[in-house]
Design an enzyme around this catalytic site. Structure first.
Site, short mmCIF file in Angstrom:
data_model
loop_
_atom_site.label_atom_id
_atom_site.label_comp_id
_atom_site.label_asym_id
_atom_site.label_seq_id
_atom_site.Cartn_x
_atom_site.Cartn_y
_atom_site.Cartn_z
CG HIS A 295 -1.91 1.03 1.34
ND1 HIS A 295 -1.63 2.33 1.67
CD2 HIS A 295 -3.27 0.97 1.15
CE1 HIS A 295 -2.75 3.03 1.70
NE2 HIS A 295 -3.76 2.24 1.38
CG ASP A 372 0.41 -2.49 6.32
OD1 ASP A 372 -0.53 -2.51 7.13
OD2 ASP A 372 0.33 -1.95 5.19
CD GLN A 375 -6.81 -4.50 3.65
OE1 GLN A 375 -7.72 -5.32 3.67
NE2 GLN A 375 -7.04 -3.21 3.55
CE LYS A 398 -8.00 -0.38 5.94
NZ LYS A 398 -8.47 -0.05 4.58
CB CYS A 536 -3.80 3.49 -1.65
SG CYS A 536 -4.90 4.89 -1.46
#
Length: 582
Positions: A295, A372, A375, A398, A536
């Site tokens: 991202h 990260d 997700q 999220k 993104c």
């Protein structure tokens, strides 16, 4: 429960309610869990039933006073959240509802909004006899107020009709998606006259009623700044805020709550690491390794840091399915590598990255590893100790929590020697005009007033996921992903972007001859919410020769019927385009 008066038990019972004797016994069983409240429970039950219009003479004494049944057995009768559909009603009761000789059952006045979708395995008409929140409204405290949510919890008051329920773990039960859906009020919305189909979960997830309730409760009963005042509301707010931090710690399996820093989201979390640890530890000719899957939030902060420090950004390639090529990753590592920053799940393709292997390899060269997890957290169990990552970041919105809140996990030994990024209140121990002594982590990295209410909402979302069970969610979404992948692949001219063997619930695709923006607009007219654009993540899409895709992303409340609706809408769009072309 079927009786001669139409299957509802005692005469005078309102339509949609079970036999009052059963209801009384259920309530009695519930209150029996609290020693010393039996008398209060009896009067409360009797009063509640009389309020429904049932004459007192028809309430049998054993139903009101009997407490011999083990506490909480009523949860198996009061529409358990995870029971299989065929167990939602007793066979005799279902027969009574569907037998024309027994008379029609009118729809209860409590039902609001569009009719609940049909439940597979339940005869037509049965589901309409229950209010939308039949079980969840009665057992709402299970999902709204955990014992630690509202600060210090007093001992149960026998005179109080509202008592806190224990923290029941329902995660091992059968997953009932229809019951889950009823706990997300926005899923009853109509969009362009059609039921909302929310397939934009990678952008943001919807919020369960428990999170909505928890935010309202905070502002109604606890609202205050935290840590610095001696009054009661400050104590409540501080307890709620720090309780949420502990829930995040448990959610990630971090060693200590002091390892959890609250931020606005994953983007701010990555920037915090770049501007605090990064500026302190990255120098000229050092290298930072990322992947093609990133991202923009895991690209731009490192580009900015490399530009400032004259460091170098290295990028791990991916294969034609969207998987990281581990052999090429190993070649990029060297004694110059200071940081590896990688996603656990690609937001654009859904690829699950082998972060454990990559972290282990980075540590062999003395590099730190940031993951990260924006997700990943809504799809799978996360264990930062098992991963051995040095930093882990994620966004609350999220994972069914409010927007504007997220968290950074950092190893204690690293946070202790890292300088803060921002200056201000709360992150200091002492200030003079000559110097400042910084606070210990995590306060050192939380300058100013934090997003207190939404942090508490994040804690409520984690409570909800704990009750559903991440393993249940992973299993459910895997089934949905396989179903959706097969269905989309049957559409002529549709190409799925990202076909790695291991994926989370993201389906990115393009259709021959139809712009992605047109697809998104058409689906919106059908009430189906997807994301059209570059997500993104422009570099990875360009790796596959496209500038944008349509992204349908899944969550625990999605269904096969919603996938069918998506596929049917795409097929209709193709027919419309062919007709125009003809």
């Amino acid at each position: 429960m079927s009786t001669s008066d139409g299957g509802w038990g005692l005469k005078g019972a309102p339509p949609g309610l079970p036999d009052p004797e059963v209801l009384a016994r259920m309530a009695s069983e519930f209150f029996s869990a609290y020693p010393g409240v039996q008398e209060s429970a009896r009067s409360f039950v009797a009063g509640a039933l009389q309020a429904t219009g049932v004459p007192a003479r028809e309430l049998s004494a054993p139903a009101v006073s009997g407490l011999e049944v083990p506490a909480f057995s009523f949860l198996r009768e009061a529409r358990p959240l995870f029971d299989a559909p065929e167990t939602l009603v007793e066979p005799g009761f279902a027969a009574a509802l569907t037998n024309p000789d027994q008379g029609a059952i009118p729809k209860p006045a409590l039902a609001v909004g569009p009719p609940a979708p049909a439940v597979p395995g339940v005869p037509a008409g049965v589901e309409s006899a229950f209010p939308v929140f039949s079980f969840l409204e009665e057992a709402r405290p299970i999902f709204s107020y955990s014992p630690s949510a509202a600060g210090p919890v007093p001992a149960p008051d026998p005179s109080s009709a509202r008592l806190e329920l224990p923290n029941l773990n329902l995660s091992s039960q059968i997953f009932d998606v229809e019951a889950i859906r009823r706990d997300f009020p926005i899923l009853r919305e109509l969009v362009n006259g059609r039921p909302l189909v929310w397939l934009d979960n990678a952008a943001t997830t919807q919020k369960p009623q428990s999170v909505i309730d928890r935010l309202a409760y905070f502002y109604a009963h606890e609202n205050s700044n935290v840590h610095r005042a001696a009054h009661e509301l400050a104590a409540r707010a501080t307890d709620a805020y720090e309780s949420a931090r502990e829930k995040v710690r448990r959610f990630l399996n971090a060693p200590a709550a002091r390892d959890i820093v609250f931020v606005r989201g994953a983007t701010e979390g990555i920037n915090l690491v770049a501007q605090s640890w990064g500026r302190q530890n990255i120098g000229k000719d050092d290298e930072i390794v990322i992947t093609w899957l990133e991202h923009h939030a895991n690209i731009v902060p490192w580009q900015m840091l490399c530009s400032e420090k004259e460091a170098r950004l290295r990028v791990v390639p991916v294969d034609d399915t969207g998987q990281v090529i581990l052999e090429e990753y190993e070649k990029l590592l060297s004694p110059k590598t200071r940081l590896v920053a990688i996603p656990q799940v690609s937001n654009a393709l859904g690829t699950v990255v082998p972060v454990g292997e990559m972290i282990h390899a980075a540590h062999r060269y003395g590099a730190k590893a940031l993951v990260d997890g924006a997700q990943a957290v809504s799809h799978m169990r996360v264990d930062v100790q098992a991963l051995d990552c040095d930093f882990y970041v994620f966004s609350g919105h999220k994972v069914f929590a409010p927007t504007g809140i997220g968290a950074v996990y950092g190893k204690s030994g690293i946070l202790d020697v890292t300088r803060p990024w921002q200056g201000g209140g709360n992150m200091i121990q002492d200030v003079t005009f000559e110097k400042t002594v910084y606070n210990v982590p995590p306060a050192r990295f939380e300058a100013g007033t934090g997003n207190i209410a939404d942090a508490v909402g994040l804690g409520a979302a984690i409570d909800y996921l704990d009750r559903v069970g991440m393993e249940n969610i992973t299993r459910r979404e895997t089934e949905l992903l396989h179903y959706a992948t097969a269905a989309l692949q049957d559409i002529p001219g549709l190409r799925i972007i990202g076909t790695a063997p291991e994926k989370a619930g993201v389906l990115s695709f393009v259709m021959e001859g139809i712009r992605t923006e047109e697809i998104g607009e058409y689906l919106n007219r059908e009430g189906i919410a997807v994301r059209s654009g570059h997500h993104c993540a422009q570099p990875i899409l360009r790796r596959f020769g496209v500038e944008s895709t349509v992204r349908a992303s899944l969550a625990l409340y999605n269904t096969c019927e919603e996938i069918d609706a998506l596929v049917s809408a795409l097929q209709r769009l193709q027919m419309v385009r062919r007709h125009r072309g003809a």
